[in-house]
Design an enzyme around this catalytic site. Structure first.
Site, mmCIF file in Angstrom:
data_model
loop_
_atom_site.group_PDB
_atom_site.id
_atom_site.type_symbol
_atom_site.label_atom_id
_atom_site.label_comp_id
_atom_site.label_asym_id
_atom_site.label_seq_id
_atom_site.Cartn_x
_atom_site.Cartn_y
_atom_site.Cartn_z
ATOM 1 N N CYS A 198 -17.854 -20.338 1.720
ATOM 2 C CA CYS A 198 -18.462 -21.009 0.569
ATOM 3 C C CYS A 198 -19.802 -21.634 0.955
ATOM 4 O O CYS A 198 -20.779 -21.554 0.206
ATOM 5 C CB CYS A 198 -17.507 -22.071 0.037
ATOM 6 N N CYS A 241 -12.201 -25.197 -1.022
ATOM 7 C CA CYS A 241 -13.553 -25.397 -1.524
ATOM 8 C C CYS A 241 -13.659 -25.045 -3.003
ATOM 9 O O CYS A 241 -13.387 -23.915 -3.399
ATOM 10 C CB CYS A 241 -14.482 -24.492 -0.711
#
EC number: 2.8.1.13
Length: 375
Positions: A103, A200
């Protein structure tokens, strides 16, 4: 006094205290600050509450309080294709991925960085606890921050030189308690907001239930290394190497020791379990990792070095000897002492003292020449 007014910093604001204080500090230092809220997931939680809406409201309040403009950008499509599909694919392979690392490299410091450049940014910032220094040759190095307990260099380990050159880390020399004090002293609504945890952008939800929405689970046998059936698993993807909780196995005539996951047989769809924290099958003498990334640039030659490493977040550094292979950008990592529960799919991160050198993805763990865990 340095005049920073012509330097634009676009701050990724999550609605949390860390990014709020980052924006505040940059504004106080005279930068031209713009706040941007990233929406990367349709994140209605298990109770039906859309947490992104609440977070964006907090971003607006903080931005208004400190006097900066703010925007919202949607990266759901990019997140799905660059992070989430990889995340699912790793679970299909029986591995345990770390989507936070991906991410950062693909969304926060790529898609977001590109968006910020379109806003004429000179730099970007967020709420990460990390630090950079630039040497006399103009090369930027990633360093551990002051707050070792919040150190996030592990999750930033696959960023490139071009990416970290464009980042300011306002929290580099602050501890988390200091950050909260600054937020309180300046009347920010996020001052007492609890830290986010979980995957995330996906947040805190029932992980097993969440994963089952995207990958069909196939139950199977739990077996000992000798092949004795001792129970049934709910789907290999729900278990990770070294896991103790959630196995539903009790003591035996031979031992009262708890059970641990020591391997997965993908062909037979069997989860391999053994009693005892110190099961030899949990200890590796070396690992192999691929897709290596180095903050100072990809080496063009083989090398060998002794340094320290982590293969999970919050782990203490362990001594290792690294052998880098330039032809396929992989490393063989030999542990000074046997390492427990090295997990394929997780990130390997290398350090030299206070400097984070870079990292890669763990492909396999070995006990001498015998591959462990995934068969």
């Amino acid at each position: 006094m340095v005049d920073n007014s012509k330097i634009r910093v676009v701050v990724g604001m999550s609605g949390g205290v860390d990014s709020s204080v980052s924006a505040l500090l940059l504004k106080q230092q005279g930068y031209d600050v713009v706040g941007v809220f990233m929406k990367n997931w349709d994140d209605t939680d298990d109770s039906g509450v859309c947490t992104a809406t609440e977070d964006y409201e907090d971003v607006k309040k903080v931005a208004d309080k400190i006097g900066i403009p703010y925007y919202s950008i949607n990266f759901e499509k990019e997140y799905w294709h660059r992070v989430f599909e990889y995340f699912l694919d790793e679970y299909k392979k029986g591995r345990t991925p770390n989507p936070d690392v991906m991410c950062n490299s693909q969304i926060k410091f790529k898609s977001f960085l590109e968006f910020a450049m379109d806003l004429d940014a000179d730099y970007i910032a967020m709420g990460h606890y990390a630090k950079t220094i630039t040497d006399a040759n103009g090369v930027t190095h990633m360093m551990r921050p002051k707050d070792g307990n919040k150190d996030q260099t592990y999750f930033l380990s696959q960023l490139s030189q071009d990416q970290i050159k464009k980042v300011i880390f306002p929290l580099a020399n602050l501890t988390k308690p200091q950050v909260r004090e600054i937020a309180l002293a300046n009347g920010l609504v996020t001052a007492k907001k609890k830290d986010s945890t979980g995957i995330c952008f996906i947040g805190e939800r029932n992980f097993r239930k969440f994963l089952s929405e995207f990958l069909p689970a196939k139950s199977g046998k739990m077996v000992t290394p000798e092949g004795k059936v001792v129970g049934e698993h709910a789907g290999l993807m729900y278990y990770t190497i070294g896991q103790r909780q959630g196995l539903g196995l009790g003591s035996t005539k031979e031992s009262t020791d708890p059970w641990f996951v020591v391997g997965k047989d993908l062909k037979k769809n069997e989860l391999i379990v053994e009693q005892g924290y110190d099961s030899p099958l949990l200890y590796a003498s070396r690992l192999k990792a691929s897709d290596m990334s180095f903050f100072t640039g990809k080496p063009d030659h083989d090398f060998e070095m002794h340094c320290t490493a982590k293969f999970r977040y919050r782990q203490c550094d362990i001594g290792v000897t690294v052998k880098y292979h330039a032809d396929d950008n992989t490393v063989d990592v030999y542990f000074d002492e046997p390492a427990r529960a090295v997990t394929p799919g997780q990130a390997l991160v290398l350090y030299n003292g206070e400097e984070c050198i870079g990292g890669g993805n763990i492909d396999a763990a070995f006990q001498e020449d015998k591959q462990l865990q995934l068969v």
